[in-house]
Design an enzyme around this catalytic site. Structure first.
Site, PDB file in Angstrom:
ATOM      1  N   ASP A 139       0.246   4.203   1.255  1.00 16.09           N
ATOM      2  CA  ASP A 139      -0.971   5.335   1.810  1.00 16.09           C
ATOM      3  C   ASP A 139      -0.322   5.166   3.380  1.00 16.09           C
ATOM      4  OD1 ASP A 139      -2.485   3.024   1.931  1.00 16.09           O
ATOM      5  OD2 ASP A 139      -3.643   4.171   3.828  1.00 16.09           O
TER       6      ASP A 139
ATOM      7  N   GLU B 100       4.325  -6.474   3.852  1.00 20.42           N
ATOM      8  CA  GLU B 100       4.128  -5.149   5.156  1.00 20.42           C
ATOM      9  C   GLU B 100       5.199  -5.641   6.044  1.00 20.42           C
ATOM     10  OE1 GLU B 100       1.504  -4.171   6.780  1.00 20.42           O
ATOM     11  OE2 GLU B 100       0.040  -3.891   5.311  1.00 20.42           O
TER      12      GLU B 100
ATOM     13  N   HIS C 233       4.258   3.180  12.680  1.00 20.22           N
ATOM     14  CA  HIS C 233       2.783   4.586  12.516  1.00 20.22           C
ATOM     15  C   HIS C 233       3.730   4.427  14.265  1.00 20.22           C
ATOM     16  CE1 HIS C 233      -1.079   1.812  11.684  1.00 20.22           C
ATOM     17  NE2 HIS C 233      -0.125   2.015  11.214  1.00 20.22           N
TER      18      HIS C 233
ATOM     19  N   HIS D 176       1.272  -1.303  -0.343  1.00 23.81           N
ATOM     20  CA  HIS D 176       0.400  -0.047  -0.299  1.00 23.81           C
ATOM     21  C   HIS D 176       0.735   0.963   0.285  1.00 23.81           C
ATOM     22  CE1 HIS D 176       0.529   0.811   4.483  1.00 23.81           C
ATOM     23  NE2 HIS D 176      -0.226  -0.462   4.315  1.00 23.81           N
TER      24      HIS D 176
ATOM     25  N   GLU E  11      -5.396   1.694   2.908  1.00 24.46           N
ATOM     26  CA  GLU E  11      -5.104   0.766   3.661  1.00 24.46           C
ATOM     27  C   GLU E  11      -5.086   1.250   5.165  1.00 24.46           C
ATOM     28  OE1 GLU E  11      -2.740  -2.581   6.246  1.00 24.46           O
ATOM     29  OE2 GLU E  11      -2.908  -0.146   5.928  1.00 24.46           O
ATOM     30  N   GLU E  12      -4.950   2.648   5.532  1.00 26.32           N
ATOM     31  CA  GLU E  12      -4.386   2.386   6.861  1.00 26.32           C
ATOM     32  C   GLU E  12      -6.060   3.188   7.689  1.00 26.32           C
ATOM     33  OE1 GLU E  12      -2.550   1.734   8.263  1.00 26.32           O
ATOM     34  OE2 GLU E  12      -0.617   2.003   7.631  1.00 26.32           O
TER      35      GLU E  12
END
Length: 361
Positions: A73, A160, A334, A71, A131-132
């Site tokens: 984003d 991932e 994150h 992804h 995705e987030e």
């Protein structure tokens, strides 16, 4: 001036270039445009665009096809862009938002998509948006609805962060709201009311003492989790509240369905009003598929379980065995000090390149 990406750069340099294009969920157009432009000159790839999702695929007539996805984003930036290089305890890192989750994986994929003109399997590369955030916005899910033909494959790899080691399957995910009700009253005369916040005390006690299971599924041990992630109640500082809600998140092993997970929660919180907010199926490891076994042999090491939910579950639901494999420590995803070890970027590139460059199967 359009943003450009140079796919002849090293995967480390490409990671930095990608991360410095801010692409918080909902703002992926600039990076998607840059990815599409960068790939446009490679004749061995067919390029397809769906919203801010970019697909590049080979059509070499190979006997098998692999889908490799990542992804574009990120979660919101918090003073962690632009990126920078730093060394900690002798380890070199690239620091900044998106370095772990998951633009390092995307950079590796883009470089290999450009350079591997004759991979041993046909490859469908997918770089997707949203995705987030909420599931209904997910670009991979949208693409599956709009172009199901692009999801024809024998095996899938999702980039991932896994410390550049294979992680099979993923836990499922359920979120519920549990409500207790009371009776409003003036706080000076609380005895004529019923305090709904006090009524959730047994819920919190149960959660604090809950012992999460560890469940073995096809040789991998998945660790579950049940936690309060939010609580709300009360309308004013002098009013006894008549309603209180506890927001609960349950991560369950892929041996259970989401329906079974919800049933378990209903048993735990019997007597309370329960609202299911979100549910997502887990994915079994899928490591018994022939291509998965070949990939594990090529990369080396021991496969681990993926504790969090990832989009491998979408592939699993379509009958495509899938694994997680990408650079970066998931514990730094994150985080405000998000950073990826440079060695993991090159390790991931070497592993994928070696496997995709092997003799035709």
């Amino acid at each position: 001036m359009p943003v450009t990406l140079d796919l002849s750069q090293t995967s480390i340099e490409l990671t930095r270039a990608l991360c410095d294009i801010e692409s918080v969920s909902g703002n992926e157009t600039t990076v998607a445009d840059a990815v599409e432009r960068a790939l446009a000159g490679y004749g061995h790839l067919e390029i397809i665009r769906d919203g801010d999702t970019v697909v590049a695929r080979t059509t070499l007539g190979r006997a098998q096809r692999v889908i490799i996805a990542g992804h574009l984003d990120t979660v919101p930036v918090n003073r962690n862009l632009p990126t920078r290089f730093e060394t900690i305890d002798g380890v070199e890192y690239l620091w900044g938002r998106g370095t772990v989750d998951m633009k390092a994986g995307v950079a590796v994929q883009l470089k290999l998509a450009a350079e591997l003109t004759a991979p041993s399997v046909d490859v469908t590369w997918i770089w997707y948006d949203h995705e987030e955030v909420a599931d209904e916005l997910n670009g991979l899910g949208r693409l599956a609805r709009n172009r199901p033909d692009l999801f024809e494959g024998d095996f899938a790899i999702l980039g991932e962060p896994t410390n550049s080691r294979i992680e099979g399957g993923c836990n499922g995910n359920v979120r519920i709201e549990v409500r207790a009700f009371g009776l409003r009253a003036h706080s000076a005369r609380s005895w004529v009311g019923e305090n709904a916040i006090h009524k959730v005390a047994p819920i919190l006690t149960l959660l604090a003492g809950y012992e999460a299971r560890q469940v073995e599924v096809e040789g991998l041990v998945y660790r579950e989790g049940l936690n309060a992630v939010g609580i709300s109640g009360g309308i004013a500082g002098n009013v006894i509240p008549d309603e209180c809600m506890v927001h609960i998140n349950y991560r369950f092993a892929p041996s259970s369905t989401s329906a079974q997970a919800v049933e378990h929660l209903e048993e735990l919180f019997a007597g309370y009003e329960i609202t299911v907010v979100d549910q997502a199926e887990g994915a079994r490891p899928g490591l018994d598929a022939p291509l998965a076994l070949q990939f594990l042999t090529a990369v080396g090491g021991e496969a681990k379980p993926k504790y969090g939910w990832t989009d491998v579950a979408r592939f699993s639901a379509l009958g495509i065995p899938a694994v997680n494999y990408g650079p970066g420590d998931p514990l730094k995803a994150h985080a405000d000090d998000e950073r990826v070890a440079l060695s993991q970027i090159t390790d991931c590139e070497d592993g994928l390149r070696s496997w995709l460059s092997a003799s035709v199967r």
